[in-house]
Design an enzyme around this catalytic site. Structure first.
Site, mmCIF file in Angstrom:
data_model
loop_
_atom_site.group_PDB
_atom_site.id
_atom_site.type_symbol
_atom_site.label_atom_id
_atom_site.label_comp_id
_atom_site.label_asym_id
_atom_site.label_seq_id
_atom_site.Cartn_x
_atom_site.Cartn_y
_atom_site.Cartn_z
ATOM 1 N N SER A 1 6.170 7.290 -6.661
ATOM 2 C CA SER A 1 6.049 6.470 -7.872
ATOM 3 C C SER A 1 5.478 7.253 -9.046
ATOM 4 O O SER A 1 4.391 7.834 -8.936
ATOM 5 C CB SER A 1 5.125 5.281 -7.624
ATOM 6 O OG SER A 1 5.637 4.469 -6.628
ATOM 7 N N HIS B 1 11.108 4.191 -9.996
ATOM 8 C CA HIS B 1 11.900 4.976 -9.042
ATOM 9 C C HIS B 1 13.333 5.034 -9.547
ATOM 10 O O HIS B 1 14.001 4.007 -9.618
ATOM 11 C CB HIS B 1 11.859 4.349 -7.647
ATOM 12 C CG HIS B 1 10.559 4.563 -6.937
ATOM 13 N ND1 HIS B 1 10.383 5.575 -6.031
ATOM 14 C CD2 HIS B 1 9.382 3.925 -7.032
ATOM 15 C CE1 HIS B 1 9.126 5.542 -5.580
ATOM 16 N NE2 HIS B 1 8.504 4.545 -6.170
ATOM 17 N N HIS C 1 10.929 1.678 0.050
ATOM 18 C CA HIS C 1 9.731 1.343 0.816
ATOM 19 C C HIS C 1 10.019 0.203 1.778
ATOM 20 O O HIS C 1 10.901 -0.624 1.532
ATOM 21 C CB HIS C 1 8.606 0.906 -0.133
ATOM 22 C CG HIS C 1 8.301 1.871 -1.230
ATOM 23 N ND1 HIS C 1 9.097 1.979 -2.347
ATOM 24 C CD2 HIS C 1 7.299 2.776 -1.373
ATOM 25 C CE1 HIS C 1 8.592 2.913 -3.147
ATOM 26 N NE2 HIS C 1 7.505 3.416 -2.580
ATOM 27 N N TYR D 1 8.272 -2.411 2.139
ATOM 28 C CA TYR D 1 8.021 -3.727 1.526
ATOM 29 C C TYR D 1 9.215 -4.239 0.720
ATOM 30 O O TYR D 1 9.280 -5.419 0.367
ATOM 31 C CB TYR D 1 6.756 -3.704 0.642
ATOM 32 C CG TYR D 1 6.816 -2.772 -0.558
ATOM 33 C CD1 TYR D 1 7.598 -3.055 -1.667
ATOM 34 C CD2 TYR D 1 6.085 -1.594 -0.566
ATOM 35 C CE1 TYR D 1 7.665 -2.197 -2.750
ATOM 36 C CE2 TYR D 1 6.138 -0.729 -1.648
ATOM 37 C CZ TYR D 1 6.930 -1.034 -2.736
ATOM 38 O OH TYR D 1 7.005 -0.181 -3.798
ATOM 39 N N GLU D 2 10.193 -3.367 0.433
ATOM 40 C CA GLU D 2 11.372 -3.830 -0.299
ATOM 41 C C GLU D 2 12.290 -4.666 0.600
ATOM 42 O O GLU D 2 13.241 -5.268 0.105
ATOM 43 C CB GLU D 2 12.124 -2.633 -0.880
ATOM 44 C CG GLU D 2 11.351 -1.947 -1.999
ATOM 45 C CD GLU D 2 12.027 -0.688 -2.520
ATOM 46 O OE1 GLU D 2 13.042 -0.825 -3.216
ATOM 47 O OE2 GLU D 2 11.540 0.416 -2.227
ATOM 48 N N ALA E 1 2.230 8.446 -4.806
ATOM 49 C CA ALA E 1 1.072 8.019 -5.590
ATOM 50 C C ALA E 1 0.155 7.279 -4.624
ATOM 51 O O ALA E 1 0.631 6.530 -3.779
ATOM 52 C CB ALA E 1 1.514 7.092 -6.706
ATOM 53 N N MET F 1 1.677 3.237 0.176
ATOM 54 C CA MET F 1 2.660 2.372 0.847
ATOM 55 C C MET F 1 3.907 3.130 1.298
ATOM 56 O O MET F 1 4.980 2.550 1.390
ATOM 57 C CB MET F 1 3.059 1.240 -0.110
ATOM 58 C CG MET F 1 1.878 0.435 -0.629
ATOM 59 S SD MET F 1 2.371 -0.766 -1.870
ATOM 60 C CE MET F 1 0.759 -1.319 -2.475
ATOM 61 N N SER F 2 3.775 4.425 1.534
ATOM 62 C CA SER F 2 4.983 5.201 1.864
ATOM 63 C C SER F 2 4.638 6.389 2.755
ATOM 64 O O SER F 2 3.655 6.385 3.470
ATOM 65 C CB SER F 2 5.617 5.709 0.563
ATOM 66 O OG SER F 2 4.767 6.668 -0.064
ATOM 67 N N ASN G 1 -5.271 5.947 -8.865
ATOM 68 C CA ASN G 1 -6.302 4.947 -9.169
ATOM 69 C C ASN G 1 -7.419 5.051 -8.146
ATOM 70 O O ASN G 1 -7.225 5.576 -7.054
ATOM 71 C CB ASN G 1 -5.695 3.543 -9.129
ATOM 72 C CG ASN G 1 -5.049 3.244 -7.788
ATOM 73 O OD1 ASN G 1 -3.957 3.744 -7.495
ATOM 74 N ND2 ASN G 1 -5.708 2.475 -6.978
ATOM 75 N N HIS H 1 0.363 -1.747 -10.897
ATOM 76 C CA HIS H 1 1.443 -0.759 -10.763
ATOM 77 C C HIS H 1 1.562 0.074 -12.048
ATOM 78 O O HIS H 1 1.879 1.262 -11.997
ATOM 79 C CB HIS H 1 2.762 -1.465 -10.435
ATOM 80 C CG HIS H 1 3.900 -0.534 -10.125
ATOM 81 N ND1 HIS H 1 3.839 0.445 -9.143
ATOM 82 C CD2 HIS H 1 5.136 -0.408 -10.678
ATOM 83 C CE1 HIS H 1 4.990 1.112 -9.102
ATOM 84 N NE2 HIS H 1 5.791 0.622 -10.025
HETATM 85 N N1 HPA Z 1 -3.189 1.158 -2.722
HETATM 86 C C1 HPA Z 1 -2.002 1.232 -2.086
HETATM 87 N N2 HPA Z 1 -0.983 1.922 -2.549
HETATM 88 C C2 HPA Z 1 -1.146 2.577 -3.705
HETATM 89 C C3 HPA Z 1 -2.351 2.539 -4.421
HETATM 90 C C4 HPA Z 1 -3.438 1.776 -3.902
HETATM 91 O O1 HPA Z 1 -4.544 1.697 -4.474
HETATM 92 N N3 HPA Z 1 -2.184 3.299 -5.527
HETATM 93 C C5 HPA Z 1 -0.920 3.785 -5.489
HETATM 94 N N4 HPA Z 1 -0.289 3.349 -4.376
#
Ligand code: HPA
Length: 278
Positions: free
Chosen positions: A33, A64, A86, A88-89, A116, A217-218, A241, A253
């Site tokens: 991402s 993406h 992903h 979750y998609e 990310a 998440m990947s 973050n 996001h």
């Molecule tokens: N949590 C989960 N997935 C993420 C995060 C997060 O804080 N930042 C970027 N992808």
């Protein structure tokens, strides 16, 4: 279509890509991402929209791009997935990891995977790069392992070893590349969750307790498939973050995509340096 990806589906996709390229890719790259712009550095690029490849999983997430870029980077033949899919998609694990199988069939024996991620380690700040030295497959613990289903003997054994998910020599080269560019970096354990909801403060404290440095998440499903097939892997997180272990801030996001702008030049330096050393 079966829940599990077949060799025929993999070969159909590989054939469609092979028909469009002249070079034989040796290194597969997956861009996470906000990190897709790294693909702009690829020279003599052939760009194939994912929708033109049979059986390919199509990305539904903002940030993406959803295409393959094949060409040269630091003199090496690369195939870059600009925008992954992903779990979750809504796709199955086999589908989201299919591009790794296809990369291997096309000739890649190495994989560079980026993402990310949120920082769990209190020392990490947004904009940091983290080299992955291990992972926690929390989605897999819950039963969603990408190797579930019939074992693909063409690639590897039923019960693959996972003692070295991230190649030690690759890690050494990546550290060297950062040091030579005078670029600070972090190193740590990446925990994969399914998403798409971000973590609660209690979940983040749990991840901290079990030894995670970053969460996302990947990545882990792709790494497991690559290792099953014997590919050597370098993993890099761009810290986008800070995870809010006390619930005092929120995560969005947009924040993840914004951090990508700072991270792409650093990631480009790291990956160029790494490729030049291979
Ligand atoms: N949590 C989960 N997935 C993420 C995060 C997060 O804080 N930042 C970027 N992808």
């Amino acid at each position: 279509m079966s829940e599990f990806i077949t060799m025929q589906e993999i070969n159909q996709a590989a054939d469609a890509i092979r028909a469009r390229i002249t070079l034989k890719p040796e290194i597969g790259m997956i861009l996470g991402s906000g990190l897709g712009d790294l693909a702009d550095s690829v020279e003599d690029a052939v760009v194939i929209p994912n929708a033109h490849i049979p059986n390919w999983p199509l990305s539904t997430v903002h940030g993406h791009k959803g295409r393959l870029v094949i060409g040269k980077l630091e003199g090496k033949n690369v195939i870059v997935l600009q925008g992954r899919t992903h779990f979750y998609e809504g796709y199955g694990m086999g589908k989201i990891t299919m591009p790794v199988r296809v990369m291997q069939v096309l000739g890649c024996d190495k994989l560079v995977v980026t993402n990310a991620a949120g920082a769990i380690n209190p020392e990490f700040v947004p904009g940091d790069l983290m080299l992955l030295n291990d992972h926690l497959n929390l989605i897999g613990f819950g039963g969603a392992n990408p190797l579930k289903g019939p074992n693909m003997e063409e690639f590897g054994v039923r019960f693959p070893d996972m003692s070295q998910p991230y190649d030690k020599e690759f890690l050494r080269l990546a550290r060297e590349a950062c040091n030579e560019a005078d670029m600070p970096f972090q190193e740590g354990v990446y925990a994969s969750i399914a998403g798409p909801s971000f973590e609660t403060p209690a979940e983040l404290r749990y991840l901290h307790t079990i030894g995670a440095d970053a969460v996302g998440m990947s990545t882990v499903p792709e790494v497991i498939i690559a290792r099953h097939g014997g590919m050597r892997v370098l993993g890099v997180s761009g810290i986008s973050n800070k995870a809010n272990l006390d619930g005092s801030t929120i995560t969005t996001h947009d924040e993840v995509l914004e951090a990508g702008k700072v991270l792409v030049p650093k990631l480009t330096t790291l990956i160029r340096g790494f490729l030049a050393k291979l």
